[in-house]
Design an enzyme around this catalytic site. Sequence first.
Site, PDB file in Angstrom:
ATOM      1  N   ARG A 237       0.904  -0.953  -0.246  1.00  0.00           N
ATOM      2  CA  ARG A 237      -0.134  -0.173   0.032  1.00  0.00           C
ATOM      3  C   ARG A 237       0.854   0.936   0.288  1.00  0.00           C
ATOM      4  O   ARG A 237       2.002   1.203   0.728  1.00  0.00           O
ATOM      5  CB  ARG A 237      -1.182  -0.048   1.429  1.00  0.00           C
ATOM      6  CG  ARG A 237      -2.271  -1.183   0.953  1.00  0.00           C
ATOM      7  CD  ARG A 237      -2.700  -0.311   0.020  1.00  0.00           C
ATOM      8  NE  ARG A 237      -4.365  -1.014   0.326  1.00  0.00           N
ATOM      9  CZ  ARG A 237      -4.878  -2.288  -0.974  1.00  0.00           C
ATOM     10  NH1 ARG A 237      -3.779  -2.939  -1.500  1.00  0.00           N
ATOM     11  NH2 ARG A 237      -5.153  -3.350  -0.167  1.00  0.00           N
ATOM     12  N   GLU A 266      -4.276   7.490  -4.568  1.00  0.00           N
ATOM     13  CA  GLU A 266      -4.502   6.993  -6.216  1.00  0.00           C
ATOM     14  C   GLU A 266      -5.338   7.454  -6.641  1.00  0.00           C
ATOM     15  O   GLU A 266      -6.610   7.580  -6.217  1.00  0.00           O
ATOM     16  CB  GLU A 266      -4.343   5.737  -5.391  1.00  0.00           C
ATOM     17  CG  GLU A 266      -3.006   5.098  -5.517  1.00  0.00           C
ATOM     18  CD  GLU A 266      -3.265   3.556  -5.670  1.00  0.00           C
ATOM     19  OE1 GLU A 266      -4.101   3.245  -6.182  1.00  0.00           O
ATOM     20  OE2 GLU A 266      -1.518   3.095  -5.113  1.00  0.00           O
ATOM     21  N   HIS A 285      -1.402   1.027  -9.867  1.00  0.00           N
ATOM     22  CA  HIS A 285      -2.008  -0.024  -9.236  1.00  0.00           C
ATOM     23  C   HIS A 285      -2.281  -1.559  -9.953  1.00  0.00           C
ATOM     24  O   HIS A 285      -3.835  -1.464  -9.809  1.00  0.00           O
ATOM     25  CB  HIS A 285      -2.763   0.581  -8.718  1.00  0.00           C
ATOM     26  CG  HIS A 285      -3.414   0.099  -6.474  1.00  0.00           C
ATOM     27  ND1 HIS A 285      -3.836   0.425  -5.530  1.00  0.00           N
ATOM     28  CD2 HIS A 285      -2.887  -1.777  -6.471  1.00  0.00           C
ATOM     29  CE1 HIS A 285      -3.968  -0.990  -4.758  1.00  0.00           C
ATOM     30  NE2 HIS A 285      -3.542  -1.761  -5.495  1.00  0.00           N
TER      31      HIS A 285
END
Length: 325
Positions: A237, A266, A285
């Site tokens: 993360r 993000e 991601h």
Amino acid sequence: MKKRIVAFRRLNDDQLGQLRRDFHVDYFDPLASADDPAFLAALEQAHGLVGAGLKVTPALLDKAPHLEAIASISVGYDNYPVEELTRRGILLCNTPDVLTETTADTGFLLIMSTARRAVELAEFVKRGDWKASIGEAQFGSDVHGKTLGMVGFGRIGAAIARRGALGFGMRILYSNASPKPALEDELGARRCEFDELLETADFVCVTVPLSAETERLIGAREFGLMRQSAIFINISRGKVVDEKALIEALEQGEIRAAGLDVFEQEPLPEASPLPQMANVVALPHIGSGTVETRTAMAQRAVDNITLALSGKRPISPVNDELLND
């Protein structure tokens, strides 16, 4: 009367059909906002939630008085207040196992692409700068035979280490985990103190979940301990890393490069220098982002919510103490 489920992440026709056989389903794909009036109206009647990417807060839970279970289409559950869910008797389920190998593929992709400067040199070719045989200015570094330091050694960490040890003859160090004698025997891995790992590893790869203990686990002090030739990989993360300290370490040459699939914010803000840095491979991601794996994750969530709302034990509960009462 059928129980009601609110689904807010893409499910395929078979998965929706499975849910609709036993439940009334309110389906939002995509969910524009948690403040969407239609979503809030559905939430008032919901017994179950299926989805991902929604920040679940106590205030949101207050709008769902009948909620019994949540099936997240993810392995991480930092978007959910687990203690609060448990206090309210709401079961939370996630999707471990089904994304392990795909996410490990992504982790090793970052290791390979940063070491061999694949993205940087592909752009070099696209720009038309390849006019002669490459020289030292374009050389990367080997992966085989190097030391891979795993910060976290759960399912995904072990899968990355397995690729390194068995496929590339890498030496494996691990920290921030309980002893793993079976993996030590299989991979020749060695458990060590966190600082020793940082000082020794050629590749420092982070796979820990985000928690109060791991938030900003890697900062200026930790980058200062790493070798100047070290490559930093993060597929856990974004908030596990102090991003400002990472940028400074890259700019000042404290570490050689970074491969990142996760970020503090993000999508990345336009002002972030990371995508423009030649020694950074930045991905959007994509850890579990394959058709096969995302389908399997959604199916696990569908199975979890079906079992939970039918009074049966789901496959992968998070707060399973609710099932032991």
